[in-house]
Write an enzyme that holds these catalytic residues in place. Sequence first.
Site, PDB file in Angstrom:
ATOM      1  N   GLY A   1       0.835  -1.213   0.000  1.00  0.00           N
ATOM      2  CA  GLY A   1       0.000   0.000   0.000  1.00  0.00           C
ATOM      3  C   GLY A   1       0.857   1.245   0.000  1.00  0.00           C
ATOM      4  O   GLY A   1       2.059   1.190  -0.291  1.00  0.00           O
ATOM      5  N   ASN A   2       0.258   2.376   0.300  1.00  0.00           N
ATOM      6  CA  ASN A   2       1.025   3.620   0.426  1.00  0.00           C
ATOM      7  C   ASN A   2       0.347   4.526   1.448  1.00  0.00           C
ATOM      8  O   ASN A   2      -0.661   4.161   2.036  1.00  0.00           O
ATOM      9  CB  ASN A   2       1.185   4.300  -0.944  1.00  0.00           C
ATOM     10  CG  ASN A   2      -0.147   4.681  -1.539  1.00  0.00           C
ATOM     11  OD1 ASN A   2      -0.847   5.526  -1.002  1.00  0.00           O
ATOM     12  ND2 ASN A   2      -0.517   4.038  -2.650  1.00  0.00           N
ATOM     13  N   ARG A   3       0.917   5.706   1.659  1.00  0.00           N
ATOM     14  CA  ARG A   3       0.491   6.549   2.787  1.00  0.00           C
ATOM     15  C   ARG A   3      -0.688   7.466   2.493  1.00  0.00           C
ATOM     16  O   ARG A   3      -1.022   8.313   3.303  1.00  0.00           O
ATOM     17  CB  ARG A   3       1.679   7.423   3.226  1.00  0.00           C
ATOM     18  CG  ARG A   3       2.850   6.629   3.737  1.00  0.00           C
ATOM     19  CD  ARG A   3       3.992   7.569   4.088  1.00  0.00           C
ATOM     20  NE  ARG A   3       5.238   6.847   4.237  1.00  0.00           N
ATOM     21  CZ  ARG A   3       5.595   6.194   5.335  1.00  0.00           C
ATOM     22  NH1 ARG A   3       4.813   6.188   6.383  1.00  0.00           N
ATOM     23  NH2 ARG A   3       6.742   5.562   5.388  1.00  0.00           N
ATOM     24  N   SER A   4      -1.313   7.342   1.358  1.00  0.00           N
ATOM     25  CA  SER A   4      -2.421   8.264   1.042  1.00  0.00           C
ATOM     26  C   SER A   4      -3.598   8.046   2.000  1.00  0.00           C
ATOM     27  O   SER A   4      -4.048   6.919   2.202  1.00  0.00           O
ATOM     28  CB  SER A   4      -2.886   8.049  -0.404  1.00  0.00           C
ATOM     29  OG  SER A   4      -4.065   8.788  -0.635  1.00  0.00           O
TER      30      SER A   4
ATOM     31  N   ALA B   1      -3.480   7.746  -5.110  1.00  0.00           N
ATOM     32  CA  ALA B   1      -2.106   7.236  -5.222  1.00  0.00           C
ATOM     33  C   ALA B   1      -2.214   5.764  -5.608  1.00  0.00           C
ATOM     34  O   ALA B   1      -2.380   4.888  -4.752  1.00  0.00           O
ATOM     35  CB  ALA B   1      -1.380   7.410  -3.898  1.00  0.00           C
TER      36      ALA B   1
END
Length: 394
Positions: free
Chosen positions: A199-202, A266
Amino acid sequence: MRALLAGRRIVVGVGASLDGWRVAELIDHLAGAEVRVVVARGADRFVTLATLEALSRNTVANDPLAVGQAGLSETSSIGAWAELLVVMPATADTLARLALGLADDALTATALATRAPLLLAPSMDAAAWGHPRTQENLARLVARGARTVGPVAAGGLAPTSSIVAACVAALSPQDLAGMAILVTAGPTHEAIDPVRFLGNRSSGKMGFAIARRAAARGARVTLIAGPVALATPDAVERIDVESAREMHHAVMAREAAAACVIKAAAVADFRPSEVSPIKLKKGAEEGMALLLTRNPDLLAELAERRRSRGAGPVLVGFAAETGDLLRHAREKLARKGCDLLVANDVTLEGAGFGFDTNRALLLGADGVAESLPLMSKLQLADTILDRVLHLVRG
Ligand code: PMT
């Protein structure tokens, strides 16, 4: 919302109802705006005038005959001053009086004195709400241009956050009225096994802010959201997705009907080539390699579809960078083929992932760049939407 409300002149009209205490909460949430309070007969039995005066930092009008400034009645002065009259709680009795155009208490007298938009937040028991007279009165007010927020569950007052959002919408220009806008927001999760993902930090805040402001300005908004913990903005259609491929499917099914697609999400560029059906075990080895496969590039594909069709939505892309913003923005805009690129340096304090604020560089397809100062994501959303309006109108 504070920045959007700053300096706006809002009159809160308080009906006589058990929900009167909620007005204190509303005034608190309208911080930044200038607030005057006018009350219906009997409203002070449920919330004290002293409380309302302390919270609004103004005297409260409770007498339709009281004389105000320059020989005008107090309610006439307040009505002329108002940019918005929000009636909360709007009881069955208050709706009836407003529909008839009576002016026998401070609230109804103010409603007659003002040309500001009227926002009604009904609150009453289910029997009164279901009564044909109440529905007739409300329909008459709506036909004259009144807006409503709620009720929830047959007569229940809407949540305060919804009433605040409706106030902001009522104060917003309706310059995007009817425009179909598709917004993507949040991260994507790419499954590794049943318990893990890439995943990512969005957080989704940027995309949700765009959806919220577009809807407030009258657009028909569809929000395609990755996994985020955010409430759906009022009057927005939301479609939840998990992975880049699900987002791809949701966007491609709707893009042709949109006047503009804004891609604040993102999206993961890669996904694990294989998803294990069972939880991967650590095993004895020191580490493990994960083989990745490229995800579709949604933005580039949208531009390609538009090229081959010869027509299509205005495309707004984002770029999350960690430095050298202008160079990367130019390169991304050319590669993705969008009309406007919103580039943000996610290493800056207060910008990018998770913050309520952002700092962006806007780059147009004509190569002109505009560097914006730090501002709330809602304000940045408005700035982007101003550009969208311009681009859609051609
Ligand atoms: O959600 P928040 O916490 O509020 O944070 C906001 C944000 C930092 C996520 C947002 O402001 C932002 O920059 N979003 C884009 C993040 C990103 O994926 O940037 P990118 O440079 O990797 O992608 C460029 C553009 O192509 C983006 O519009 C992206 O949606 C799109 N893209 C990317 C990959 C892919 N496979 N398909 C795409 O369409």
